[in-house]
Structures are given as structure tokens and as C-alpha cells.
Design a protein around this motif. Structure first.
Motif, PDB file in Angstrom:
ATOM      1  N   GLY A  36      42.861  33.016  40.083  1.00 42.55           N
ATOM      2  CA  GLY A  36      44.559  33.363  40.469  1.00 42.55           C
ATOM      3  C   GLY A  36      44.472  32.448  41.882  1.00 42.55           C
ATOM      4  O   GLY A  36      45.041  31.176  41.571  1.00 42.55           O
ATOM      5  N   ASN A  38      41.893  32.181  44.062  1.00 39.37           N
ATOM      6  CA  ASN A  38      41.358  31.156  44.266  1.00 39.37           C
ATOM      7  C   ASN A  38      40.305  30.040  43.992  1.00 39.37           C
ATOM      8  O   ASN A  38      38.947  30.156  42.860  1.00 39.37           O
ATOM      9  N   LEU A  83      47.034  31.596  30.858  1.00 37.32           N
ATOM     10  CA  LEU A  83      45.461  32.829  30.042  1.00 37.32           C
ATOM     11  C   LEU A  83      45.157  32.931  29.170  1.00 37.32           C
ATOM     12  O   LEU A  83      44.422  34.218  28.707  1.00 37.32           O
TER      13      LEU A  83
HETATM   14  P1  NDP Z   1      39.307  41.532  41.812  1.00 36.98           P
HETATM   15  O1  NDP Z   1      40.226  42.039  42.425  1.00 36.98           O
HETATM   16  O2  NDP Z   1      37.815  41.012  43.227  1.00 36.98           O
HETATM   17  O3  NDP Z   1      39.233  40.340  41.326  1.00 36.98           O
HETATM   18  C1  NDP Z   1      40.578  40.216  40.155  1.00 36.98           C
HETATM   19  C2  NDP Z   1      40.929  39.156  39.481  1.00 36.98           C
HETATM   20  O4  NDP Z   1      41.289  39.002  38.742  1.00 36.98           O
HETATM   21  C3  NDP Z   1      40.419  37.762  40.122  1.00 36.98           C
HETATM   22  O5  NDP Z   1      39.371  36.815  39.140  1.00 36.98           O
HETATM   23  C4  NDP Z   1      41.758  37.299  40.155  1.00 36.98           C
HETATM   24  O6  NDP Z   1      41.596  35.534  40.902  1.00 36.98           O
HETATM   25  C5  NDP Z   1      42.709  37.300  39.282  1.00 36.98           C
HETATM   26  N1  NDP Z   1      43.726  37.408  40.153  1.00 36.98           N
HETATM   27  C6  NDP Z   1      44.847  38.545  40.559  1.00 36.98           C
HETATM   28  N2  NDP Z   1      45.853  38.249  40.198  1.00 36.98           N
HETATM   29  C7  NDP Z   1      46.091  38.465  38.616  1.00 36.98           C
HETATM   30  C8  NDP Z   1      47.072  37.952  37.829  1.00 36.98           C
HETATM   31  N3  NDP Z   1      48.660  38.539  38.477  1.00 36.98           N
HETATM   32  N4  NDP Z   1      46.752  37.250  36.991  1.00 36.98           N
HETATM   33  C9  NDP Z   1      45.601  36.004  36.340  1.00 36.98           C
HETATM   34  N5  NDP Z   1      44.724  37.347  37.102  1.00 36.98           N
HETATM   35  C10 NDP Z   1      44.476  38.073  38.428  1.00 36.98           C
HETATM   36  O7  NDP Z   1      38.914  42.838  40.949  1.00 36.98           O
HETATM   37  P2  NDP Z   1      37.843  43.436  40.223  1.00 36.98           P
HETATM   38  O8  NDP Z   1      36.460  42.346  39.844  1.00 36.98           O
HETATM   39  O9  NDP Z   1      37.229  44.380  41.470  1.00 36.98           O
HETATM   40  O10 NDP Z   1      38.398  44.438  39.322  1.00 36.98           O
HETATM   41  C11 NDP Z   1      39.038  43.728  37.968  1.00 36.98           C
HETATM   42  C12 NDP Z   1      39.030  44.707  37.532  1.00 36.98           C
HETATM   43  O11 NDP Z   1      37.765  45.111  36.738  1.00 36.98           O
HETATM   44  C13 NDP Z   1      40.252  45.642  37.891  1.00 36.98           C
HETATM   45  O12 NDP Z   1      41.171  46.225  36.628  1.00 36.98           O
HETATM   46  C14 NDP Z   1      39.728  46.098  38.533  1.00 36.98           C
HETATM   47  O13 NDP Z   1      39.547  48.075  37.951  1.00 36.98           O
HETATM   48  C15 NDP Z   1      37.989  46.647  37.275  1.00 36.98           C
HETATM   49  N6  NDP Z   1      37.113  46.824  37.521  1.00 36.98           N
HETATM   50  C16 NDP Z   1      36.108  47.130  38.637  1.00 36.98           C
HETATM   51  C17 NDP Z   1      34.592  47.441  39.115  1.00 36.98           C
HETATM   52  C18 NDP Z   1      34.381  46.667  40.003  1.00 36.98           C
HETATM   53  O14 NDP Z   1      33.339  46.879  40.956  1.00 36.98           O
HETATM   54  N7  NDP Z   1      34.985  46.142  40.867  1.00 36.98           N
HETATM   55  C19 NDP Z   1      34.333  48.084  38.411  1.00 36.98           C
HETATM   56  C20 NDP Z   1      34.589  48.544  37.322  1.00 36.98           C
HETATM   57  C21 NDP Z   1      36.658  48.190  36.902  1.00 36.98           C
HETATM   58  P3  NDP Z   1      41.844  35.311  42.579  1.00 36.98           P
HETATM   59  O15 NDP Z   1      40.512  35.852  43.113  1.00 36.98           O
HETATM   60  O16 NDP Z   1      40.927  34.079  42.379  1.00 36.98           O
HETATM   61  O17 NDP Z   1      42.748  35.399  43.117  1.00 36.98           O
END
Ligand code: NDP
Length: 390
Positions: A36, A38, A83
């Protein structure tokens, strides 16, 4: 070589996935990485892993991405359609780790090209579980759960007769405010909510853990993923976060999945499935741990859990409405437009208002209808938050 795409590569799950891949890079070919905001991290990882395509969700950042990738030969693209294009590129294994409902359409695209979808994006199942399962069935694709609780249930069910399952119990740490007195919750700040006692995760899921909306989403995800009736699914607070889920069978046996709070286990399990390969996660010393404790997941303290039961009973587009209203209310809390306890109030009010109109919730689950319900729920959530400020 396994062809890999990571949707949401710059986030917490995406980075943990790349950590595993980086330990045996000769086994993988990275097709596409998406992120997104980053851009630095996205470009650096695309270069490091030799990705063919890098996509940012934000079209206004495309020139930054192009600059960061210049001279690398890596294709750059931006926006929601890009995407989906990343997810459509032929790959064997696609990690769905975008946060929020934005992960749904790319995840569906990955299934439609027949890839194995490692599903961290629980919102896809909550908003459109039947669509996801149908896409997997039609295109001979597989969905493997990555949420630690659902990976735990999946693992406990291997070799079992699913008709012998009496109940599934998923555990919750209780989040940042587990031990706070109820009367202090109204004044909780985003900074306080964004700290987690056990897990290191993205900001939004961490706050959702404090409000229990994360567990509420997971209850719905369990129903959708495993096809279980809601009354067979329970949540219990387990502050140590070592037991991720338990499956109870009709002979009274409870199979628990125990492991350290490290997402690389569930990610690695999905990456290597059906094999079990060594993973760089801590081996638990049970004697040093001493004890595991449990508390009730109180629906008065955490109204999100009660709302999840209502959503499961309503079916249809209730999951999409619930998730979108929660995403918007969480934005409102992060922007300090509403307080912590008002997140659940907003979500409940959106559900009430949309349920009052036939066709808003009791419609077929198609991508168009899910997208429409998502949009409407966000508009209503904004209306309600504006009314709250008057
Ligand atoms: P983060 O916020 O750390 O990362 C989210 C990712 O999605 C980043 O790559 C971000 O990009 C990208 N992103 C944000 N907004 C958008 C958008 N509108 N369109 C496309 N890409 C986007 O989240 P997590 O890694 O913590 O979680 C990701 C998923 O996994 C969620 O659904 C969460 O519920 C699930 N999950 C997470 C766990 C965990 O331990 N973290 C455990 C279990 C499930 P950028 O950062 O570059 O802006």
C-alpha cells in the motif's frame, strides 16, 4: 520451484511470509508482491526476491514505486485493478494478507486462476464465505487458513470425521484491555489499544483484538470455513495465547493445538502443506510455562461477540455489513472521532438500520451485492458517527 505471490507483502503477515521464503529462496519464484503506502519496503523486497511485478494499492504512489524500482526490470503497477492483475498472474501459492475487505476481490482472482490461497485475510470469509468456497470448488483451487485459530482447527481435523465434531473452541488473548476495569474503557486511546500482550501484528488487527472484533470476525470465519452451525462454535479467553483452538468430538475428546504466538507456524504450515517441514518457531518448554489459564469471553464486556452471533444468525450480507461498519468505526476511533466503546455502538446501529430495510441484508451473496452492502454500511457508519458528534 514454487511460484509465489504475496498480496499485502509489506504488512506483518506478508513480512513473516517473506522471512520464511528468504530462508530457502532457491525453492521459490516470486511472481508478484503487493503493498500500500510502504513503497520503500515493497521495492526493496521486490528487488531482493526478484519479483516480476510489484503493485501498490494507491495509484498516487505509482511514480514513487517506479522510481524505487528503476533499473531493476521489475514491472510496476497501481490501484485495485492492478492488485487483481497481480493475483491473476499464474502462481502455485498466493498469500492473501491485505487488511480489510480490500482483500476480497484479489483473493477471488487467485482462486479463479486455480492457485492455493493461503488465507490470512479473514474479512474475505466474513464478507463472502460462500463465494470464496464456490470459486475454489469451481476452479479446483484450495483455500488454506492462516489465521492461527483456523489453522489450528484445520490441523486438529486432519484424518478426522468432520461429522464427529461436537464443538470448536477458538481462544482469544483478551487484547490490550483484558484486565482494565470496564469504566476505564470509554477513555482508552488508539495508542493504548494498539499494544498487544502476546502477538506482534498490524495496527488494525491489534486494535480489533482489544475490542474483540477480531474474535467476532473469527467466529464468523469459523462458521463459513468449516461449515459449522453457530451453536457449535465458542470463544474462550486464554491470556497466554499458547492454545490457539480446540476441537471437541462426540466421544468427549478435545484436541488442542498448542504453539508459541508466532504467525510463522500457521504461514509455514500453509506454505508446505501437506508436508510438515522444520519451521523457525520457538519450541515450548511446558514445565517452564507451568500453566494455561482460561476465562469466559463475556459478551457484556465485549459486545462484538454478541453481534457476531446475530450476524451468524442473520446470514446473507450481514457479514459484509458487519465488517464494513467495523472498518469504518475503527477509522473513526483512530481519527479520534469516536471513543473505544462507540466502535461496537456504531456497528450495532448500522446492522439495525440496514436490517430494517428488506434487500439490504437478506440478498444473495454475489460480488456486486457484497460490494454494494460494504459501501452502504460505510456510508451509514459515517452518518452515525456524525450524529454521535452532535
Ligand atoms: P498490516 O496492516 O500489517 O498489513 C496490511 C497489508 O495490506 C500491507 O501490505 C498494506 O500495505 C496492505 N494494504 C493496506 N490497505 C490496503 C488496501 N486498501 N488495498 C490493498 N492493500 C492494502 O496487516 P496484517 O499483516 O496484520 O494483517 C493482514 C491480514 O491478515 C488481515 O486481514 C488480518 O486480519 C489477518 N491476520 C493477521 C495476523 C497477524 O498476525 N498480523 C494474524 C491473523 C490474521 P502498506 O503497509 O504498504 O500500506
Amino acid at each position: 520451484m514454487k511460484r509465489i505471490t504475496i498480496l499485502g507483502a509489506t504488512g506483518s503477515i506478508g513480512q513473516n511470509t517473506l522471512d520464511l521464503i528468504g530462508r530457502a529462496p532457491e525453492e521459490y519464484e516470486v511472481v508478484a508482491l503487493t503493498g500500500g503506502q510502504n513503497i520503500d519496503r515493497l521495492a526493496a523486497d521486490a528487488r531482493r526476491f526478484g519479483a516480476r511485478l510489484a503493485v501498490t494499492a494507491d495509484p498516487s504512489r505509482l511514480s514513487d514505486l517506479r522510481t524505487a524500482l528503476s533499473g531493476s526490470g521489475i514491472e510496476a503497477a497501481a490501484g485495485p485493478e492492478a492488485l487483481c492483475e497481480a493475483a491473476r498472474r499464474p502462481a502455485d501459492w498466493v498469500m492473501s494478507a491485505i487488511v480489510g475487505a480490500a482483500g476480497l476481490a484479489p483473493g477471488l482472482e487467485a482462486l479463479e486462476q486455480g492457485a492455493t490461497l493461503a488465507l490470512a485475510n479473514k474479512e474475505s470469509m466474513v464478507c463472502a464465505g460462500p463465494l470464496m468456497l464456490e470459486a475454489a470448488r469451481r476452479h479446483d483451487a484450495r483455500i488454506l487458513p492462516v489465521d492461527s485459530e483456523h489453522s489450528a482447527v484445520f490441523q486438529a481435523l486432519i484424518g478426522e470425521d468432520s461429522s464427529a465434531v461436537e464443538r470448536v473452541i477458538i481462544t482469544a488473548s483478551g487484547g490490550a484491555f483484558r484486565d482494565w476495569p470496564m469504566e476505564e474503557l470509554a477513555h482508552a486511546t488508539p495508542e493504548q489499544a494498539a499494544t498487544h500482550p502476546n502477538w506482534d501484528m498490524g495496527q488494525r488487527i491489534t486494535i480489533d483484538s482489544a475490542s474483540m472484533f477480531n474474535k467476532a470476525l473469527e467466529l464468523i470465519e469459523t462458521k463459513e470455513f468449516f461449515g459449522l452451525p453457530a451453536d457449535k462454535i465458542e470463544a474462550v479467553v486464554h491470556p497466554e495465547s499458547m492454545i490457539h483452538a480446540l476441537v471437541g468430538f462426540r466421544d468427549g475428546a478435545l484436541m488442542a493445538h498448542v504453539g508459541p504466538p508466532d504467525m510463522r507456524h500457521a504461514i509455514g504450515f500453509a506454505l508446505h502443506y501437506p508436508d510438515r517441514k522444520p519451521l523457525p518457531v520457538e519450541r515450548l518448554d511446558l514445565v517452564a510455562l507451568g500453566q494455561f489459564t482460561f476465562r469466559p469471553a463475556c459478551e457484556t464486556r465485549w459486545p462484538a461477540l454478541r453481534l457476531a452471533r446475530e450476524v451468524m444468525a442473520a446470514g446473507g450480507l450481514a457479514g459484509a455489513v458487519f465488517n464494513a461498519a467495523k472498518e469504518r468505526a475503527l477509522d473513526g476511533f483512530l481519527d479520534r472521532r469516536i471513543g473505544f466503546l462507540q466502535i461496537a455502538e456504531v456497528v450495532e446501529e448500522v446492522l439495525n438500520r440496514l436490517s430494517a430495510h428488506p434487500g439490504h441484508i437478506d440478498a444473495d451473496i454475489t460480488l456486486d451485492n457484497v460490494t454494494g452492502a460494504d459501501h452502504l454500511a460505510r456510508v451509514r457508519a459515517d452518518d452515525i458517527m456524525n450524529e454521535m458528534r452532535i
